[in-house]
Design an enzyme around this catalytic site. Structure first.
Site, PDB file in Angstrom:
ATOM      1  N   GLY A  48      -3.982  -3.266  -1.895  1.00 48.33           N
ATOM      2  CA  GLY A  48      -2.667  -2.694  -1.585  1.00 48.33           C
ATOM      3  C   GLY A  48      -2.737  -1.180  -1.739  1.00 48.33           C
ATOM      4  O   GLY A  48      -1.933  -0.575  -2.449  1.00 48.33           O
ATOM      5  N   ALA A  49      -3.728  -0.569  -1.056  1.00 42.98           N
ATOM      6  CA  ALA A  49      -4.088   0.828  -1.347  1.00 42.98           C
ATOM      7  C   ALA A  49      -3.453   1.847  -0.421  1.00 42.98           C
ATOM      8  O   ALA A  49      -3.633   3.041  -0.615  1.00 42.98           O
ATOM      9  CB  ALA A  49      -5.609   0.980  -1.259  1.00 42.98           C
ATOM     10  N   ASP A 112      -6.275  -8.971   5.789  1.00 41.04           N
ATOM     11  CA  ASP A 112      -5.401  -9.761   4.926  1.00 41.04           C
ATOM     12  C   ASP A 112      -6.055 -10.028   3.561  1.00 41.04           C
ATOM     13  O   ASP A 112      -6.994 -10.819   3.461  1.00 41.04           O
ATOM     14  CB  ASP A 112      -5.079 -11.092   5.636  1.00 41.04           C
ATOM     15  N   ALA A 113      -5.538  -9.379   2.544  1.00 41.83           N
ATOM     16  CA  ALA A 113      -6.120  -9.486   1.201  1.00 41.83           C
ATOM     17  C   ALA A 113      -6.040 -10.908   0.644  1.00 41.83           C
ATOM     18  O   ALA A 113      -6.780 -11.259  -0.279  1.00 41.83           O
ATOM     19  CB  ALA A 113      -5.399  -8.531   0.248  1.00 41.83           C
ATOM     20  N   TYR A 237      17.266  -8.455  -9.495  1.00 39.12           N
ATOM     21  CA  TYR A 237      15.817  -8.237  -9.609  1.00 39.12           C
ATOM     22  C   TYR A 237      15.218  -9.046 -10.772  1.00 39.12           C
ATOM     23  O   TYR A 237      14.626 -10.093 -10.563  1.00 39.12           O
ATOM     24  CB  TYR A 237      15.468  -6.744  -9.735  1.00 39.12           C
ATOM     25  N   LYS A 246       7.415 -11.757 -10.854  1.00 33.64           N
ATOM     26  CA  LYS A 246       6.822 -10.850 -11.839  1.00 33.64           C
ATOM     27  C   LYS A 246       6.487 -11.602 -13.142  1.00 33.64           C
ATOM     28  O   LYS A 246       5.478 -11.315 -13.790  1.00 33.64           O
ATOM     29  CB  LYS A 246       7.759  -9.670 -12.126  1.00 33.64           C
TER      30      LYS A 246
HETATM   31  P1  NAI Z   1       4.323  -0.787  -0.564  1.00 27.20           P
HETATM   32  O1  NAI Z   1       5.004  -1.653   0.446  1.00 27.20           O
HETATM   33  O2  NAI Z   1       4.455   0.676  -0.439  1.00 27.20           O
HETATM   34  O3  NAI Z   1       2.742  -1.124  -0.545  1.00 27.20           O
HETATM   35  C1  NAI Z   1       2.254  -2.416  -0.417  1.00 27.20           C
HETATM   36  C2  NAI Z   1       0.772  -2.397  -0.128  1.00 27.20           C
HETATM   37  O4  NAI Z   1       0.349  -3.755   0.063  1.00 27.20           O
HETATM   38  C3  NAI Z   1       0.382  -1.648   1.166  1.00 27.20           C
HETATM   39  O5  NAI Z   1      -0.845  -0.977   0.945  1.00 27.20           O
HETATM   40  C4  NAI Z   1       0.169  -2.776   2.170  1.00 27.20           C
HETATM   41  O6  NAI Z   1      -0.739  -2.467   3.221  1.00 27.20           O
HETATM   42  C5  NAI Z   1      -0.424  -3.832   1.247  1.00 27.20           C
HETATM   43  N1  NAI Z   1      -0.345  -5.184   1.805  1.00 27.20           N
HETATM   44  C6  NAI Z   1       0.750  -5.917   2.099  1.00 27.20           C
HETATM   45  N2  NAI Z   1       0.379  -7.138   2.571  1.00 27.20           N
HETATM   46  C7  NAI Z   1      -0.979  -7.162   2.554  1.00 27.20           C
HETATM   47  C8  NAI Z   1      -1.954  -8.131   2.907  1.00 27.20           C
HETATM   48  N3  NAI Z   1      -1.620  -9.342   3.346  1.00 27.20           N
HETATM   49  N4  NAI Z   1      -3.261  -7.791   2.784  1.00 27.20           N
HETATM   50  C9  NAI Z   1      -3.640  -6.567   2.339  1.00 27.20           C
HETATM   51  N5  NAI Z   1      -2.750  -5.626   1.957  1.00 27.20           N
HETATM   52  C10 NAI Z   1      -1.448  -5.920   2.072  1.00 27.20           C
HETATM   53  O7  NAI Z   1       4.783  -1.323  -1.975  1.00 27.20           O
HETATM   54  P2  NAI Z   1       4.995  -0.681  -3.427  1.00 27.20           P
HETATM   55  O8  NAI Z   1       6.428  -0.469  -3.647  1.00 27.20           O
HETATM   56  O9  NAI Z   1       4.040   0.423  -3.658  1.00 27.20           O
HETATM   57  O10 NAI Z   1       4.609  -1.929  -4.344  1.00 27.20           O
HETATM   58  C11 NAI Z   1       3.361  -2.136  -4.955  1.00 27.20           C
HETATM   59  C12 NAI Z   1       3.576  -2.931  -6.231  1.00 27.20           C
HETATM   60  O11 NAI Z   1       4.334  -2.147  -7.156  1.00 27.20           O
HETATM   61  C13 NAI Z   1       4.364  -4.235  -6.029  1.00 27.20           C
HETATM   62  O12 NAI Z   1       3.832  -5.240  -6.853  1.00 27.20           O
HETATM   63  C14 NAI Z   1       5.751  -3.856  -6.516  1.00 27.20           C
HETATM   64  O13 NAI Z   1       6.502  -4.962  -6.943  1.00 27.20           O
HETATM   65  C15 NAI Z   1       5.386  -2.943  -7.673  1.00 27.20           C
HETATM   66  N6  NAI Z   1       6.477  -2.085  -8.162  1.00 27.20           N
HETATM   67  C16 NAI Z   1       7.241  -1.344  -7.282  1.00 27.20           C
HETATM   68  C17 NAI Z   1       8.306  -0.605  -7.762  1.00 27.20           C
HETATM   69  C18 NAI Z   1       9.171   0.190  -6.829  1.00 27.20           C
HETATM   70  O14 NAI Z   1      10.224   0.699  -7.269  1.00 27.20           O
HETATM   71  N7  NAI Z   1       8.766   0.348  -5.578  1.00 27.20           N
HETATM   72  C19 NAI Z   1       8.637  -0.558  -9.202  1.00 27.20           C
HETATM   73  C20 NAI Z   1       7.714  -1.284 -10.026  1.00 27.20           C
HETATM   74  C21 NAI Z   1       6.707  -2.052  -9.510  1.00 27.20           C
END
Ligand code: NAI
Length: 398
Positions: A48-49, A112-113, A237, A246
């Site tokens: 998820g980079a 797809d991870a 949430y 979570k």
């Molecule tokens: P985001 O949507 O910006 O990033 C998600 C990443 O996952 C992207 O790199 C995307 O390409 C990748 N991804 C999605 N499906 C995929 C798949 N099938 N195969 C490979 N890669 C895949 O999300 P965000 O907000 O950065 O979230 C990341 C983590 O942080 C999540 O677990 C989220 O719950 C957690 N988090 C987010 C907060 C927020 O306020 N946004 C707060 C605290 C935790």
């Protein structure tokens, strides 16, 4: 000349500015470089980079700690003038280009991870080309859908309440509208499916596969980003479907700790702060909480974007000797957000916000909108307009 349009559907961005996306990666790199180097992991895998938290983590570790990185993400490249692909596609490219300038390995897997094939490809790469075992695995995936790698069944997550519906104000950034929304409650099946997609099962499968292949270094650390929030958002949430997912990650952390014990490894849940991302923008009610929280935290000088938050987590907490844990051994960089005084002021502000004033100086609506726009390459600082063609974009390799 390509036209980049900042088009939205609700709180989902439809248009992107690839040049802006790539500039934003450079801006985040500059943020880390200005802070100077720190000692941290040197061989890092990030699942998820390509955006927000995962990308920020990758930038901090590469440009702060000098880490070689492997990034796994699911993004789309340009197809036509009307379909330029996704922001994360260009983020991956900009990151690789900048990291390679510094002599760092920056390998991108765009696939797809959740599949076993992806895991195997990454493992083969580590064994044959990466030049060393992994000392940090970051799991930062956010997805609405997951195909079970054993059964092939496709599961969808739902952002829903549990037990009873929730009614409250929310914001539509496309229409610039503040309105009342009702969030339905989930069926047992929907709760289970959300856990299947956003819970810790795939994290554990990654760690099992990496361990089995003997590509994890002794003392390996793996982190997974959680969110707990407070009474201001529990109903939609923490105590809703996403919170159930979570909680599953907390359980899986225990399994992973047992799995890694013989190589002195550790699974660390990191409870991260609320930030503006593609994933969080679509959580109902959350934008209202954010425009109040950001306002209060900005006034105290503690508001953070993903790069600020992740850099602090690794530089100061994980590798800097100043971690703060809770009684469940979770790392709590969100302590600034959940601080009693901050929450009391946020609550008071939320209660004052209405349809007339939500965009006024009283709130951080402008900040939310800017941060949301930056995710798609708009309103990016240091942006210089460039005349690019579709062919040039297509020629960029991730
Ligand atoms: P985001 O949507 O910006 O990033 C998600 C990443 O996952 C992207 O790199 C995307 O390409 C990748 N991804 C999605 N499906 C995929 C798949 N099938 N195969 C490979 N890669 C895949 O999300 P965000 O907000 O950065 O979230 C990341 C983590 O942080 C999540 O677990 C989220 O719950 C957690 N988090 C987010 C907060 C927020 O306020 N946004 C707060 C605290 C935790």
């Amino acid at each position: 000349m390509l036209k980049f349009e900042h088009k939205l559907r609700g709180n989902v961005a439809l248009g992107i500015n690839p040049v802006g996306c790539m500039q934003e990666v450079v801006n985040e790199i500059d943020y880390v470089k200005k802070k100077g180097p720190y000692e941290g992991a040197k061989k890092v895998l990030i699942v998820g980079a390509s955006s927000s938290y995962g990308l920020a983590t990758r930038i901090s570790l590469a440009f702060g700690a000098g880490a070689d990185t492997i990034g796994v993400s699911f993004e789309k490249g340009p197809k036509s003038e009307r379909n330029l692909g996704t922001a994360g596609w260009y983020n991956n490219i900009a990151f690789r280009e900048e990291a390679e300038k510094e002599g760092l390995i920056a390998k991108n897997f765009v696939q797809d991870a959740f599949s076993y094939e992806s895991k195997q490809e990454v493992i083969n790469y580590i064994k044959n080309d990466f030049g060393g075992k992994i000392d940090l695995v970051v799991y930062s995936l956010a997805s609405g859908v997951r195909k079970d790698p054993d059964t092939g069944e496709v599961y969808h997550s739902s952002i829903k309440a549990i037990g009873e519906p929730v009614v409250g104000p929310t914001i539509d950034m496309q229409e610039q509208l503040y309105y009342t929304e009702t969030l339905d409650y989930a069926t047992d099946q929907e709760i289970a499916d959300t856990v299947k997609v956003m819970g810790g099962e795939d994290w554990q499968l990654w760690m099992e596969a990496l361990k089995e292949a003997d590509v994890l270094a002794d003392g390996v650390l793996t982190t997974n980003y959680s969110y707990l929030g407070t009474e201001l958002n529990h109903s939609y949430y923490g105590q809703a479907t996403l919170g159930a997912a979570k909680a599953d990650c907390d359980e899986k952390a225990n399994n992973i700790n047992a799995l890694l014990s013989d190589i002195n490894g550790k699974a660390q849940i990191v409870v991260a702060t609320a930030v503006t991302t593609k994933a969080s923008a679509v959580i109902p009610f959350f934008p209202v909480y954010c425009i109040a929280l950001y306002k209060v935290m900005a006034e105290q000088g503690t508001h953070e974007t993903p790069i600020m938050h992740q850099d602090r987590i690794y530089r100061e907490m994980i590798y800097g000797g100043k971690p703060e844990y809770d009684e469940f051994n979770r790392l709590r960089p969100d302590n600034w957000e959940i601080d009693e005084d901050i929450q009391a002021k946020t609550k008071a502000l939320v209660q004052k916000i209405n349809a007339e004033n939500f965009k006024s100086d009283m709130t951080a609506y402008d900040m939310l909108f800017k941060e949301f726009s930056v995710l798609s390459g708009f309103l990016v600082e240091n942006y210089v307009e460039k005349d690019v063609t579709l062919e040039e974009l297509k020629a960029l390799k991730y």
